[in-house]
Design a protein around this motif. Structure first.
Motif, mmCIF file in Angstrom:
data_model
loop_
_atom_site.group_PDB
_atom_site.id
_atom_site.type_symbol
_atom_site.label_atom_id
_atom_site.label_comp_id
_atom_site.label_asym_id
_atom_site.label_seq_id
_atom_site.Cartn_x
_atom_site.Cartn_y
_atom_site.Cartn_z
ATOM 1 N N ASP A 1 1.815 -14.196 26.609
ATOM 2 C CA ASP A 1 1.355 -15.235 27.536
ATOM 3 C C ASP A 1 2.387 -15.525 28.616
ATOM 4 O O ASP A 1 2.037 -15.797 29.759
ATOM 5 C CB ASP A 1 1.027 -16.523 26.787
ATOM 6 C CG ASP A 1 -0.224 -16.414 25.940
ATOM 7 O OD1 ASP A 1 -1.068 -15.547 26.244
ATOM 8 O OD2 ASP A 1 -0.354 -17.188 24.990
ATOM 9 N N ASP A 2 3.664 -15.463 28.259
ATOM 10 C CA ASP A 2 4.725 -15.670 29.251
ATOM 11 C C ASP A 2 4.670 -14.588 30.327
ATOM 12 O O ASP A 2 4.800 -14.877 31.524
ATOM 13 C CB ASP A 2 6.105 -15.649 28.590
ATOM 14 C CG ASP A 2 6.342 -16.828 27.675
ATOM 15 O OD1 ASP A 2 5.739 -17.898 27.898
ATOM 16 O OD2 ASP A 2 7.126 -16.666 26.713
ATOM 17 N N TYR A 3 4.479 -13.348 29.905
ATOM 18 C CA TYR A 3 4.419 -12.244 30.867
ATOM 19 C C TYR A 3 3.191 -12.364 31.765
ATOM 20 O O TYR A 3 3.271 -12.137 32.975
ATOM 21 C CB TYR A 3 4.418 -10.894 30.154
ATOM 22 C CG TYR A 3 5.737 -10.554 29.517
ATOM 23 C CD1 TYR A 3 6.893 -10.434 30.276
ATOM 24 C CD2 TYR A 3 5.837 -10.353 28.152
ATOM 25 C CE1 TYR A 3 8.107 -10.128 29.704
ATOM 26 C CE2 TYR A 3 7.053 -10.043 27.559
ATOM 27 C CZ TYR A 3 8.186 -9.928 28.343
ATOM 28 O OH TYR A 3 9.376 -9.625 27.761
ATOM 29 N N ILE A 4 2.042 -12.717 31.184
ATOM 30 C CA ILE A 4 0.823 -12.883 31.971
ATOM 31 C C ILE A 4 0.998 -14.030 32.972
ATOM 32 O O ILE A 4 0.600 -13.929 34.128
ATOM 33 C CB ILE A 4 -0.393 -13.147 31.047
ATOM 34 C CG1 ILE A 4 -0.716 -11.899 30.233
ATOM 35 C CG2 ILE A 4 -1.615 -13.583 31.849
ATOM 36 C CD1 ILE A 4 -1.117 -10.698 31.059
ATOM 37 N N SER A 5 1.618 -15.099 32.527
ATOM 38 C CA SER A 5 1.865 -16.239 33.408
ATOM 39 C C SER A 5 2.767 -15.842 34.571
ATOM 40 O O SER A 5 2.509 -16.208 35.719
ATOM 41 C CB SER A 5 2.486 -17.379 32.606
ATOM 42 O OG SER A 5 2.798 -18.452 33.450
ATOM 43 N N ASP A 6 3.826 -15.100 34.282
ATOM 44 C CA ASP A 6 4.729 -14.635 35.336
ATOM 45 C C ASP A 6 3.993 -13.760 36.351
ATOM 46 O O ASP A 6 4.199 -13.870 37.553
ATOM 47 C CB ASP A 6 5.891 -13.841 34.744
ATOM 48 C CG ASP A 6 6.930 -14.712 34.078
ATOM 49 O OD1 ASP A 6 6.826 -15.947 34.162
ATOM 50 O OD2 ASP A 6 7.854 -14.147 33.464
ATOM 51 N N ASP B 1 -8.984 -11.914 33.325
ATOM 52 C CA ASP B 1 -9.749 -11.160 32.322
ATOM 53 C C ASP B 1 -8.852 -10.705 31.185
ATOM 54 O O ASP B 1 -9.219 -10.800 30.014
ATOM 55 C CB ASP B 1 -10.428 -9.942 32.954
ATOM 56 C CG ASP B 1 -11.561 -10.308 33.896
ATOM 57 O OD1 ASP B 1 -12.012 -11.472 33.870
ATOM 58 O OD2 ASP B 1 -11.985 -9.417 34.664
ATOM 59 N N LEU B 2 -7.668 -10.223 31.516
ATOM 60 C CA LEU B 2 -6.722 -9.762 30.502
ATOM 61 C C LEU B 2 -6.295 -10.909 29.597
ATOM 62 O O LEU B 2 -6.236 -10.757 28.375
ATOM 63 C CB LEU B 2 -5.501 -9.131 31.176
ATOM 64 C CG LEU B 2 -4.421 -8.585 30.271
ATOM 65 C CD1 LEU B 2 -4.968 -7.482 29.372
ATOM 66 C CD2 LEU B 2 -3.264 -8.056 31.096
ATOM 67 N N ALA B 3 -6.015 -12.044 30.171
ATOM 68 C CA ALA B 3 -5.614 -13.208 29.374
ATOM 69 C C ALA B 3 -6.746 -13.655 28.447
ATOM 70 O O ALA B 3 -6.506 -14.010 27.298
ATOM 71 C CB ALA B 3 -5.190 -14.352 30.294
#
Length: 65
Positions: free
Chosen positions: A14-19, A47-49
């Motif tokens: 989630d941290d990587y997706i947020s970044d 969509d990935l999240a």
């Protein structure tokens, strides 16, 4: 991504997706075509999240040396 700086834990998916979302949100666009491409990228990130939220959390294997 507070975890990077505090040392409390390793970054999560989630941290990587947020970044990634923040990076594209702040991306400077020069024209409508670039804006369209950034919006497509943001939709893919969303969509990935959403898919990642449905996956079970996998335990990490501890390295025993």
């Amino acid at each position: 991504m507070l975890a990077k700086f505090t040392g409390l834990k390793g970054p999560t998916f989630d941290d990587y997706i947020s970044d990634l979302a923040v990076m594209f949100d702040m991306y400077p666009t020069k024209d409508d075509q670039q804006l369209h491409e950034v919006r497509k990228a943001m939709a893919l990130i969303d969509d990935l999240a959403a898919v990642a939220d449905k996956l079970p959390e996998l335990p990490r294997k501890k390295d025993k040396r």
